[in-house]
Design a protein around this motif. Structure first.
Motif, PDB file in Angstrom:
ATOM      1  N   MET A   1       0.845  -1.183   0.000  1.00 42.08           N
ATOM      2  CA  MET A   1       0.000   0.000   0.000  1.00 42.08           C
ATOM      3  C   MET A   1       0.886   1.241   0.000  1.00 42.08           C
ATOM      4  SD  MET A   1      -2.775   1.033   2.891  1.00 42.08           S
ATOM      5  CE  MET A   1      -4.257   1.778   2.314  1.00 42.08           C
ATOM      6  N   SER A   2       0.469   2.238  -0.744  1.00 43.28           N
ATOM      7  CA  SER A   2       1.275   3.453  -0.774  1.00 43.28           C
ATOM      8  C   SER A   2       0.863   4.376   0.372  1.00 43.28           C
ATOM      9  CB  SER A   2       1.116   4.159  -2.118  1.00 43.28           C
ATOM     10  OG  SER A   2      -0.208   4.634  -2.250  1.00 43.28           O
ATOM     11  N   PHE A   3       1.780   5.188   0.754  1.00 45.41           N
ATOM     12  CA  PHE A   3       1.587   6.130   1.850  1.00 45.41           C
ATOM     13  C   PHE A   3       1.175   7.452   1.235  1.00 45.41           C
ATOM     14  CE2 PHE A   3       3.231   8.532   5.604  1.00 45.41           C
ATOM     15  CZ  PHE A   3       2.580   7.800   6.588  1.00 45.41           C
ATOM     16  N   THR A   4      -0.005   7.938   1.587  1.00 41.00           N
ATOM     17  CA  THR A   4      -0.538   9.140   0.945  1.00 41.00           C
ATOM     18  C   THR A   4       0.056  10.425   1.537  1.00 41.00           C
ATOM     19  OG1 THR A   4      -2.385   9.428   2.478  1.00 41.00           O
ATOM     20  CG2 THR A   4      -2.737   7.927   0.590  1.00 41.00           C
ATOM     21  N   LYS A   5      -0.111  11.480   0.787  1.00 38.29           N
ATOM     22  CA  LYS A   5       0.328  12.797   1.248  1.00 38.29           C
ATOM     23  C   LYS A   5      -0.404  13.173   2.543  1.00 38.29           C
ATOM     24  CE  LYS A   5       2.529  16.713   0.762  1.00 38.29           C
ATOM     25  NZ  LYS A   5       3.944  16.736   1.113  1.00 38.29           N
ATOM     26  N   GLU A   6      -1.686  12.819   2.626  1.00 42.75           N
ATOM     27  CA  GLU A   6      -2.474  13.117   3.821  1.00 42.75           C
ATOM     28  C   GLU A   6      -1.923  12.348   5.028  1.00 42.75           C
ATOM     29  OE1 GLU A   6      -3.841  12.228   0.813  1.00 42.75           O
ATOM     30  OE2 GLU A   6      -4.492  14.259   0.303  1.00 42.75           O
ATOM     31  N   GLN A   7      -1.579  11.084   4.820  1.00 39.84           N
ATOM     32  CA  GLN A   7      -1.004  10.294   5.910  1.00 39.84           C
ATOM     33  C   GLN A   7       0.326  10.897   6.346  1.00 39.84           C
ATOM     34  OE1 GLN A   7      -1.214   6.505   3.790  1.00 39.84           O
ATOM     35  NE2 GLN A   7      -2.476   5.696   5.462  1.00 39.84           N
ATOM     36  N   GLU A   8       1.130  11.273   5.382  1.00 39.39           N
ATOM     37  CA  GLU A   8       2.417  11.886   5.699  1.00 39.39           C
ATOM     38  C   GLU A   8       2.221  13.153   6.528  1.00 39.39           C
ATOM     39  OE1 GLU A   8       6.250  12.453   3.054  1.00 39.39           O
ATOM     40  OE2 GLU A   8       4.788  14.031   2.627  1.00 39.39           O
ATOM     41  N   GLN A   9       1.235  13.978   6.177  1.00 42.55           N
ATOM     42  CA  GLN A   9       0.978  15.207   6.917  1.00 42.55           C
ATOM     43  C   GLN A   9       0.547  14.919   8.355  1.00 42.55           C
ATOM     44  OE1 GLN A   9       1.715  18.363   6.028  1.00 42.55           O
ATOM     45  NE2 GLN A   9       2.670  17.328   4.303  1.00 42.55           N
ATOM     46  N   LEU A  10      -0.276  13.882   8.544  1.00 46.26           N
ATOM     47  CA  LEU A  10      -0.713  13.512   9.893  1.00 46.26           C
ATOM     48  C   LEU A  10       0.468  13.042  10.744  1.00 46.26           C
ATOM     49  CD1 LEU A  10      -4.001  11.661   8.938  1.00 46.26           C
ATOM     50  CD2 LEU A  10      -3.844  13.759  10.317  1.00 46.26           C
ATOM     51  N   VAL A  11       1.309  12.226  10.145  1.00 49.40           N
ATOM     52  CA  VAL A  11       2.486  11.736  10.862  1.00 49.40           C
ATOM     53  C   VAL A  11       3.426  12.899  11.180  1.00 49.40           C
ATOM     54  CG1 VAL A  11       4.564  10.308  10.599  1.00 49.40           C
ATOM     55  CG2 VAL A  11       2.324   9.371  10.019  1.00 49.40           C
ATOM     56  N   LEU A  12       3.645  13.748  10.207  1.00 55.22           N
ATOM     57  CA  LEU A  12       4.534  14.900  10.402  1.00 55.22           C
ATOM     58  C   LEU A  12       3.998  15.831  11.487  1.00 55.22           C
ATOM     59  CD1 LEU A  12       7.033  16.472   9.532  1.00 55.22           C
ATOM     60  CD2 LEU A  12       5.644  17.552   7.753  1.00 55.22           C
ATOM     61  N   ARG A  13       2.709  16.086  11.473  1.00 57.92           N
ATOM     62  CA  ARG A  13       2.107  16.973  12.480  1.00 57.92           C
ATOM     63  C   ARG A  13       2.326  16.412  13.886  1.00 57.92           C
ATOM     64  NH1 ARG A  13      -4.233  18.115  13.271  1.00 57.92           N
ATOM     65  NH2 ARG A  13      -4.045  19.737  14.845  1.00 57.92           N
ATOM     66  N   SER A  14       2.072  15.129  14.057  1.00 48.25           N
ATOM     67  CA  SER A  14       2.239  14.540  15.383  1.00 48.25           C
ATOM     68  C   SER A  14       3.713  14.454  15.769  1.00 48.25           C
ATOM     69  CB  SER A  14       1.566  13.169  15.463  1.00 48.25           C
ATOM     70  OG  SER A  14       2.013  12.321  14.436  1.00 48.25           O
ATOM     71  N   TRP A  15       4.579  14.123  14.819  1.00 55.06           N
ATOM     72  CA  TRP A  15       6.011  14.048  15.112  1.00 55.06           C
ATOM     73  C   TRP A  15       6.540  15.418  15.529  1.00 55.06           C
ATOM     74  CZ3 TRP A  15       9.708  11.987  17.285  1.00 55.06           C
ATOM     75  CH2 TRP A  15      11.046  12.166  16.948  1.00 55.06           C
TER      76      TRP A  15
END
Length: 156
Positions: A1-15
């Motif tokens: 499964m590919s990692f979406t831009k939205e998922q990346e933004q959620l991870v980045l925000r929490s990190w």
């Protein structure tokens, strides 16, 4: 499964929120692992014969910080790069260590659960089902890269 831009933004925000206190959060992450699976302590040579309380064990703290930060830093670039980009040397170092410790799928599942619970606790004001799914996908991709390398190891 590919990692979406939205998922990346959620991870980045929490990190970005967690970076402020990553050492403390990293230790909580490992304490959660040992709370769920006390026998996991035996997988760490620096804990086997130690009588130092886990919360005060400097080797555990250092290991926790490395693992947590590496996982988080790897996760935030999954969409942009399209794959796990841990340095090849890091993957090649991680695979045999995990294999020698006897790490199995069930262990990775405990770590995943502990990671998600730790992040949820660290950023409750922004935690959501979407963020949980993003972190789960990121973790799964990191673990898949480690497992692939483990398959290449000679049988022990």
């Amino acid at each position: 499964m590919s990692f979406t831009k939205e998922q990346e933004q959620l991870v980045l925000r929490s990190w970005n929120e967690m970076k402020k206190d990553s050492a403390s959060i990293a230790l909580k992450f490992f304490l959660r692992i040992f709370e769920i699976a006390p026998s996991a302590k035996e997988m760490f040579s620096f804990l086997r014969d130690s009588d130092v309380p886990l919360e005060k064990n400097t080797k555990l703290k250092a290991h926790a910080i490395t693992v947590f930060n590496t996982t988080c830093e790897t996760a935030i670039q999954l969409h942009e790069v399209g794959a796990v980009t841990l340095k090849e040397t890091t993957i090649k170092r991680l695979a045999p260590k995990h294999a020698m410790a006897g790490v199995k799928d069930a262990h990775f599942e405990v770590v995943k659960f502990a990671l998600l619970e730790t992040i949820k606790e660290a950023v409750p004001e922004i935690w959501s089902e979407e963020m949980k799914n993003a972190w789960a996908e990121a973790f799964d991709q990191v673990v898949a890269a480690i497992k692939e390398e483990m398959k290449l190891l000679p049988p022990s």
